[in-house]
Design a protein around this motif. Structure first.
Motif, mmCIF file in Angstrom:
data_model
loop_
_atom_site.group_PDB
_atom_site.id
_atom_site.type_symbol
_atom_site.label_atom_id
_atom_site.label_comp_id
_atom_site.label_asym_id
_atom_site.label_seq_id
_atom_site.Cartn_x
_atom_site.Cartn_y
_atom_site.Cartn_z
ATOM 1 N N LEU A 34 5.622 -105.952 -50.631
ATOM 2 C CA LEU A 34 5.519 -105.047 -49.499
ATOM 3 C C LEU A 34 4.085 -104.879 -49.014
ATOM 4 O O LEU A 34 3.852 -104.327 -47.961
ATOM 5 N N VAL A 36 1.998 -102.938 -50.375
ATOM 6 C CA VAL A 36 1.686 -101.510 -50.442
ATOM 7 C C VAL A 36 1.069 -101.178 -51.794
ATOM 8 O O VAL A 36 1.540 -101.629 -52.833
ATOM 9 N N LYS A 126 7.946 -97.317 -45.967
ATOM 10 C CA LYS A 126 8.204 -98.160 -44.805
ATOM 11 C C LYS A 126 7.216 -97.893 -43.683
ATOM 12 O O LYS A 126 6.769 -98.803 -42.992
ATOM 13 N N TYR A 129 3.552 -99.667 -44.021
ATOM 14 C CA TYR A 129 3.277 -101.105 -44.144
ATOM 15 C C TYR A 129 2.066 -101.503 -43.327
ATOM 16 O O TYR A 129 1.253 -102.307 -43.747
ATOM 17 N N GLN A 136 -2.314 -95.809 -47.678
ATOM 18 C CA GLN A 136 -1.209 -95.968 -48.637
ATOM 19 C C GLN A 136 -1.562 -95.309 -49.962
ATOM 20 O O GLN A 136 -0.755 -94.590 -50.555
ATOM 21 N N ASP A 236 12.991 -107.330 -44.558
ATOM 22 C CA ASP A 236 12.784 -105.900 -44.796
ATOM 23 C C ASP A 236 13.817 -105.315 -45.751
ATOM 24 O O ASP A 236 13.486 -104.551 -46.647
#
Ligand SMILES: Nc1ncnc2c1ncn2[C@@H]1O[C@H](COP(=O)(O)OP(=O)(O)O)[C@@H](O)[C@H]1O
Ligand SMILES: [Mg+2]
Lengths: 345, 252, 408
Positions: A34, A36, A126, A129, A136, A236
């Motif tokens: 992701l 993240v 979500k 991103y 983050q 996704d």
């Protein structure tokens, strides 16, 4: 140091390393897929641990009855608590279930972590991103505080010990286990089980990524997200699932760790720092790197805490992980197995 | 006199020979175009000039000094500025600040902790930056944030940043890519004007032949990492090897 | 004035007035009233407001301007604290040498840590700083706290924390000087109480020393923000690569910012010790680093006043919010029907008292999600939306500062 002492430290290292590797694996998976940086991953580990605590609490909900035949020291009739579970299934089975509440909690942890993982990814992650990594870090850091506080409000500020099943809460003769009578080392059984458990989970993750189509797509996505997106694959949705899987892995690492370290609401933060060090040392986004670094740091930490090491360099046990992290980051900018260009900007 | 001398430069990326024994010499005061199909290694070559990449072999001499093994900021400080293929600007800053920064770098060198003075009281720098923005036609927008600009304006801003440094050598990587015909023509005019007023040396990578033939004094054609032809525009036009490279006859 | 533009001067004067009047402004409720528990105008808390304000202002010079997110600034806070206590032990209780040394020590330490950590960027930088700070914490807690070089308790006195003993040399200590931290004879604890009607306001010497220092370093940070140096730092944040190709050697710029912010942290640490001569290793723990990150983000990273505001808010919550217990809540909602009142109290009780961290975490998440510019950034946006249109119609924006977008 003799061979037995070394073996003991190897076991200690593998034990610590198993936990580090499991947490780091999920963390690096989230990062790799992701993109993240999840500072709430330690909190997920903690939630897993508290699944065991909750289950044990649930199982021991008791009916309070008054047993006229017994009295306490003041001469009043004694109140006895009988867990409903013993009333329903009989005393022996009921006690057995309670005794095995930590392994049984795995069954609770998996759905709970799946739900939390999906909710977290859909509801929060979500939207981050495309935000900078600093954002983050910050939002998940905030979330980690929130989760920690919810745990504190529900379970109090103290540690919540739950024992391993009695049958496993003893020590194993390692020499006998491997069939070598020259080895004279005993080691807590539950810790050996934790290692085996970690090995199974790690193996399962790798097999899943290696041999399923789903895993193939995810690995391709890790290598080059844009291209996979261009192929029209709904990456996704897969990433949501990936996040949930990472959450489950963290939760499993946590639930089985309860007998080793009684969880408190600070557990998440305690493991957060170290797991990030592990991930970064392994290389952000590298799964084998996370596992290797987890065991490497676990072993180093174990050996650094021997008297022998501490005599040579006082305090080495406290700082070894950070020293190694610094050295590796300076000599291998992307960690042990990191790919080029990840997190450089 | 050649201000930039490139000798036997090669660069490999894994299994890909991105540059293969490239020789190039750029005369002072001229516009030297490098053309070639996509993936020919043009940007890679520029990267070797500005310190982003170090070639495996060969030398790059600028004004008598080697550009290899010194840092990007040092290369810039000795007079080489580059406009990138995708605009590289300071997106969060205003246009004026975007141009003031290179001006400061010129005036104060690579590092100076100038923390007491107010940036808006550095009138020499500010006036210079405003003059450059004026010249390039962005003066009216000088207080706007760079990220809010159109793509074309971003390119022009980057050009302004480079020009503010009065470089000895300006490297332009596809300065008109993605521009409308009108913007392209405006850019050609601008670059022409610059050649007249400043007479600075330029190396320009370009796909648009209209741009190339309006500006270049000399052209090198790069294909698969090799210079396959170099000459004046008139002579390059007729060269069969160039047509071949562009039409993509796959034969090696 | 002061070499600042009009807005910045106004801002500085505004902050100065608020700060100096804080003992009054923070004490709006009469001493005997039930709301007195929300008063923040007592010396200990007000000192923390300004000291952590200094910490956050410095952190903002690094994070707000260059975008380098350090998770290790607590190391400098702690080092400053230890340095100051050492000056007390060696030379006596005058705070001036202690404060100066704390800045120097933190500066040296930040050169070392910054030089190494800045070889990497992004999260690698964050983790390196975190590793260094955790290492400093572990060392201060254990190894450096053991007897060494004939020093009992080593450099840090380990778990107990470093403090001043009567057996310490204190070579410049004179009989006339007070036996606790003082500035040329003025004890930091000295508090002048002004009784006004039902109110009681406390004017504390230590607070005013910290406040003056904060205003000075705040002023310096404004100068940095508006200077060519500050412009370079902001350019690092937006596009470090471009800056390199523009002839700027970015590494020393980032290091300069790192060291300056480290010295601010050291100063804050020194002041903590100057107010209360005790330094413990927990000041170096990563939670303390996390706290200054929270403060800066909450208020608004990259804005001038944001970090001070964030520091004030968090310290206020920590002290006041955490005091609200269920009994107080019940008092407030007594006017509601009992069941509803109970429900409200039950819900709220998770967010106050011991649960104030929950409020903090939620507030923090909300800010990061919805107000990436922090509270101040949000206010500025809101103000622009309200007044922006009108101003544009009337007159073109003043040709003033090119740096205006980092304003307020
Ligand atoms: N840093 C790099 N690593 C690996 N391959 C690269 C790198 N930079 C460029 N390449 C490859 O080198 C070749 C030449 O690229 P480039 O110089 O950008 O071509 P162009 O002539 O279109 O500017 C391309 O195949 C590109 O994929
Ligand atoms: Mg190119």
């Amino acid at each position: 140091m003799d061979l037995d002492a070394i073996l003991l430290q190897v076991l200690n290292g593998l034990d610590k390393g198993s936990a580090y590797a499991l947490i780091a694996l999920g963390l690096t998976l989230i990062f790799g897929t992701l993109g993240v940086v999840n500072f709430a991953h330690g909190a997920l580990f903690m939630v897993g641990a508290f699944c065991a605590v909750s289950l044990e609490r649930l199982l021991t909900i008791s009916q309070i009855s008054i047993d006229e035949s017994k009295t306490d020291f003041l001469g009043n009739p004694l109140e006895v608590e009988t867990p409903y579970i013993e009333m329903w299934f009989g005393e022996a089975i009921g006690q057995g279930i309670i005794d095995w509440s930590v392994p049984l909690a795995i069954l609770l942890t998996i759905p709970v972590m799946l739900i939390i993982g999906i909710a977290m990814e859909r509801g929060l992650i979500k939207h981050f991103y495309k935000r900078p990594h600093a954002d983050q870090i910050l939002v998940t850091f905030g979330l980690a505080i929130v989760i920690g506080e919810i745990i504190k409000a529900s379970f109090g500020a103290t540690e919540n010990p739950v024992a391993a099943p009695a049958a496993l809460a003893r020590v194993t003769d390692v020499g006998a286990l491997v069939g070598a009578d020259t080895i004279n080392v005993t080691y807590p059984s539950w810790r050996l089980i934790y290692m085996a458990f970690a090995a199974v989970v790690i193996g399962a993750i790798f097999a899943f990524l290696q041999f399923t189509t789903f895993g193939m797509v995810v690995r391709a996505g890790m290598a080059d997200r844009e291209t996979v997106g261009l192929l029209g694959i709904d990456i996704d949705r897969r990433f949501t699932i990936m996040f949930a899987i990472a959450a489950v892995v963290a939760g499993l690492a946590g639930v089985m760790y309860v007998p080793i370290k009684p969880p408190s609401y600070e557990l998440g933060m305690q493991f957060l720092v170290i797991s990030f060090v592990v991930v970064v040392v392994g290389g952000m986004g590298s799964l084998p790197g996370a596992v290797a670094a987890g065991f490497l740091l676990g072993l180093l930490e174990a050996f650094a805490s021997t008297e022998w090491a501490k005599d040579i360099i006082p305090g080495i046990d406290q700082i070894i992980i950070y020293v190694v992290a610094i050295i590796i980051l300076l000599t291998r900018p992307r960690g042990l197995m990191g790919r080029k260009g990840v997190m450089e900007e | 006199m050649a201000i930039l001398q490139v000798r036997n430069v090669s660069k490999r990326f894994g299994g890909l020979q991105a540059l293969n024994d490239v020789n190039l010499s750029v005369e002072a005061g001229t516009v030297h175009a490098i053309i070639g199909p996509n993936g020919a290694g043009k940007s890679t070559l520029l990267n070797c000039f500005v310190g982003r990449l170090i070639p495996d072999t060969g030398t790059v001499m600028f004004d008598g000094k080697s550009l290899l093994g010194i840092k990007p900021h040092q290369i810039n400080q000795i007079g080489v500025s580059r406009v990138f293929q995708t605009p590289e600007i300071f997106g969060d800053l205003s246009l004026l600040e975007n141009v003031m920064i290179p001006t400061f770098a010129n005036r104060d060198g690579a590092f100076k902790v100038n923390w007491w003075k107010r940036a808006d009281r550095e009138s020499d720098v500010q006036e210079h930056a405003e003059a450059v923005l004026q010249e390039i036609g962005l003066y009216e927008k000088r207080h706007e944030i760079a990220d809010a600009m159109s793509r074309g304006d971003k390119r022009r801003l980057e050009m302004a940043m480079c020009l503010s440094q009065d470089p000895k050598l300006l490297l332009l990587d596809e300065p008109t890519a993605g521009m409308s015909r009108a913007d392209t023509n405006a850019t050609i005019d601008l670059l022409k004007r610059l050649s007249e007023t400043r007479g600075l040396t330029k190396v320009i990578i370009e796909h648009d032949m209209h741009v190339v033939f309006s500006l270049a004094n000399y052209i090198s054609v790069l294909a698969q990492g090799t210079v396959i032809a170099e000459n004046t525009p008139e002579l390059i036009k007729g060269d069969p090897r160039v047509k071949e490279a562009y039409l993509g006859t796959e034969a090696e | 004035m002061f070499g600042l533009n009009r807005n910045d001067t106004l801002l500085l004067i505004f902050v100065a007035i608020i700060t100096f009047a804080a003992p009054i402004l923070m004490n709006p409720f009469p001493t005997e009233s039930s709301l007195a528990q929300f008063n923040a105008g007592y010396p200990d808390l007000m000192q923390r407001f300004v000291i952590f304000g200094i910490f956050a202002i410095g952190f903002n010079i690094l994070f707000g301007l260059t975008g380098y997110l350090s998770f290790g600034h607590a190391a400098f806070l702690g080092a400053g604290s230890y340095a100051c206590v050492w000056m007390f032990k060696l030379f006596g209780y005058n705070v001036l040498p202690g404060i100066i040394l704390s800045v120097i020590v933190a500066g040296i330490l930040s050169v070392a840590i910054g030089y190494i950590s800045l070889r990497r960027s992004g999260i690698y930088f964050s983790i390196l700083t975190l590793a260094f700070a955790q290492m400093s914490f572990a060392l201060a807690y254990s190894v450096l706290g053991q007897d060494m070089f004939g020093l009992q308790g080593g450099l840090t006195n380990g778990e107990t924390g470093l403090q001043v003993y009567t057996s310490d040399p204190q070579i410049f200590h004179s009989e006339a000087a007070p036996n606790l931290p003082h500035l040329f004879g003025l004890p930091m604890r000295e508090t002048w109480v002004w009784e006004y009607g039902a109110w009681s306001f406390q004017f504390n010497a230590g607070f005013y020393l910290c406040a003056i220092i904060m205003l000075v370093v705040f002023y310096m940070s404004i100068r940095i923000f508006r200077s060519p140096f500050g412009m370079m730092l902001r350019a690092i944040k937006t596009n470090q690569n471009r800056l390199n190709y523009t002839g700027v050697n970015t590494r020393p710029y980032a290091l300069a910012a790192f060291v300056i912010s480290g010295m601010y942290a050291g100063l804050a640490g020194g002041l903590l010790s100057a107010m209360d001569p005790l330094a413990g290793a927990e000041r170096m723990q990563w939670t303390a680093s996390g706290e200054v990150v929270l403060m800066t983000i909450l208020g608004g990273a990259g804005t001038l006043i944001g970090p001070v505001l964030g520091a004030g808010l968090i310290k206020y919550f920590e002290n006041i919010f955490s005091k609200i217990n269920d009994a107080i809540l019940e008092g407030w909602f007594a006017f509601l029907p009992e069941t509803i009142g109970d429900a409200v109290v039950w819900v709220l009780h998770f967010f106050v008292g011991k649960g104030w961290h929950l409020t903090l975490g939620l507030m923090f998440m909300i800010v990061v999600i919805f107000l990436p510019g922090g509270l101040v950034g949000g206010l500025v946006q809101g103000a622009k939306r309200l007044f922006g249109g009108r101003r544009r119609k009337n007159a073109p924006p003043p040709s003033a500062s090119p740096t205006s977008q980092a304003a307020e």
